[in-house]
Design a protein around this motif. Structure first.
Motif, PDB file in Angstrom:
ATOM      1  N   SER A 114      50.112  -2.222  43.183  1.00  7.43           N
ATOM      2  CA  SER A 114      49.543  -1.125  43.046  1.00  7.43           C
ATOM      3  C   SER A 114      49.132  -0.872  41.592  1.00  7.43           C
ATOM      4  N   ALA A 115      47.957  -0.154  41.222  1.00  6.37           N
ATOM      5  CA  ALA A 115      47.802   0.185  39.847  1.00  6.37           C
ATOM      6  C   ALA A 115      46.796   1.229  39.629  1.00  6.37           C
ATOM      7  N   ARG A 116      46.646   1.661  38.433  1.00  6.97           N
ATOM      8  CA  ARG A 116      45.806   2.933  38.087  1.00  6.97           C
ATOM      9  C   ARG A 116      45.129   2.486  36.771  1.00  6.97           C
ATOM     10  N   CYS A 144      59.272  -1.434  39.713  1.00  8.13           N
ATOM     11  CA  CYS A 144      59.222  -2.664  40.314  1.00  8.13           C
ATOM     12  C   CYS A 144      60.705  -3.000  40.829  1.00  8.13           C
ATOM     13  N   PHE A 152      57.782  -5.170  45.297  1.00 14.34           N
ATOM     14  CA  PHE A 152      56.872  -4.196  45.155  1.00 14.34           C
ATOM     15  C   PHE A 152      56.716  -3.716  43.649  1.00 14.34           C
ATOM     16  N   SER A 154      54.506  -1.226  40.753  1.00 10.01           N
ATOM     17  CA  SER A 154      53.506  -0.189  40.960  1.00 10.01           C
ATOM     18  C   SER A 154      53.284   0.125  39.352  1.00 10.01           C
ATOM     19  N   HIS A 155      52.361   0.514  38.898  1.00 10.49           N
ATOM     20  CA  HIS A 155      51.643   0.823  37.584  1.00 10.49           C
ATOM     21  C   HIS A 155      51.040   2.219  37.803  1.00 10.49           C
ATOM     22  N   ARG A 156      51.515   2.922  36.802  1.00  6.02           N
ATOM     23  CA  ARG A 156      50.631   4.485  36.847  1.00  6.02           C
ATOM     24  C   ARG A 156      50.479   4.667  35.395  1.00  6.02           C
ATOM     25  N   THR A 189      43.877  -0.702  43.379  1.00  8.65           N
ATOM     26  CA  THR A 189      43.863  -0.216  41.975  1.00  8.65           C
ATOM     27  C   THR A 189      42.774   0.712  42.041  1.00  8.65           C
TER      28      THR A 189
END
Length: 345
Positions: A114-116, A144, A152, A154-156, A189
């Motif tokens: 997932s990313a933003r 991570c 998993f 995840s980037h925010r 994303t």
């Protein structure tokens, strides 16, 4: 269980503490000191200590006395947080090859990315591991880990580039590679596109984004789900059991897409154009835009339902509605034309 036995059990479990307080004060203080626990985990802890207090009351102690013999809520929280950190250490076993690269350390069956404000590119891995390359700067946050066969990432980003005009100094695309052992890949994303190419054998591939397009090319999977908003979704040279393509205010493009079971393409205010698609059940729907393209096979193979308003339609509104029809075709739009042709391969 006899009361005397319960008294012995309670006395064994209750340890002498330092504070005297009511049940709610005790629990509230405890939860204030473990904010990282989920609601489910907090509820499990609450039930445990409420049962412990009730056992003490039934054993002949008043509520405050039971609580006074427990460890203080601060000490309990300290022990719980220590256990929580140990569990997290067990989870976070991902190898960080460099400041921007992450690699799985064990077999992975399920990858969640997932990313933003970033795009995502998914490609095959050649060495049997999941690899993620994400160039980041000082305002990016990365989580991570892998656990029980799941990877998993995840980037925010704290950047609000779409509102304040900020620009990143790094490559905005997160590059992901997955091996054939991955049975399920989920990509999501915001404000970024998703590109999927040359992926084979997974049971499920999901790609969700907002304000970004999705392209899917040369994919072999059981189920594919491509969902966007305010952007186009394109799929080419793909063979699946089922595929679902959705957008709002975006066009859908399909070329050489084959589904053993169902093919669904829905959008609003965007056209649907396709070449040489095939499935037992085809559903094409939009509004205020055209639907046109070619289907594999003979028109007589299909049970057809179609309709438009304020536009021309090359298909019958109803045709061959028998249950014995080999395939089903549903095509609907409004304020635009429908033009569908059939090609024998």
């Amino acid at each position: 269980m006899h009361l005397s036995e319960r008294i012995l059990i309670v006395r064994d479990r209750i340890q002498k503490g330092r504070s005297r307080m009511k049940r709610e004060e005790f629990l509230n203080t405890l939860f204030e000191n473990i904010p990282n626990y989920t609601k489910e985990e907090q509820e499990e802890i609450r039930q445990y200590y409420e049962e412990l207090i009730c056992d003490g009351v039934e054993a002949g102690l008043d509520e405050e006395e039971v609580i006074s013999r427990l460890e203080s809520p601060e000490n309990i929280a300290f022990s719980l947080k220590k256990e929580y950190k140990e569990e997290r250490k067990a989870e976070v076993s991902v190898v960080c090859d460099s400041s921007d690269d992450y690699t799985s350390s064990q077999p992975v069956a399920h990858a969640v990315i997932s990313a933003r404000d970033r795009g995502i590119a998914l490609e095959p891995s050649e060495d049997g591991r999941v690899h993620v390359h994400c160039e980041k700067d000082e305002i990016d946050e990365i989580v991570c880990y892998e656990k029980e066969g799941m990877f998993f990432f995840s980037h925010r980003s704290k950047r609000r580039m779409h509102f304040f005009g900020g620009f990143s100094r790094v490559d905005s695309t997160i590059k992901v590679q997955i091996p054939e052992s991955v049975m399920q890949a989920e990509l999501s994303t915001t404000n970024g596109g998703i590109r999927i190419s040359e992926i084979s054998k997974p049971e499920m591939v999901k790609a969700h984004t907002t304000n970004g397009g999705i392209t899917c090319n040369d994919v072999r999977a059981s189920h594919v789900e491509l969902i966007s908003s305010n952007a186009s979704v394109k799929c080419e040279d793909t063979k699946v059991q089922t595929i679902c393509m959705e957008s709002t205010n975006g066009a859908l493009r399909l070329k050489d897409v084959q589904a053993d079971e169902k093919l669904v393409a829905h959008t609003t205010n965007g056209s649907i154009h396709f070449e040489e698609i095939d499935a037992k059940d085809i559903q094409l729907k939009t509004s205020n835009a055209s639907i046109k393209g070619t289907l594999r096979g003979k028109g007589t193979e299909y049970a057809i339902e179609s309709g438009t308003s304020n536009g021309k339609n090359s298909l019958p509104s109803k045709w061959n509605q028998s249950d014995s029809a080999a395939k089903r075709l549903s095509v609907h739009t409004s304020n635009a034309n429908i033009k569908v042709a059939f090609e024998e391969m």
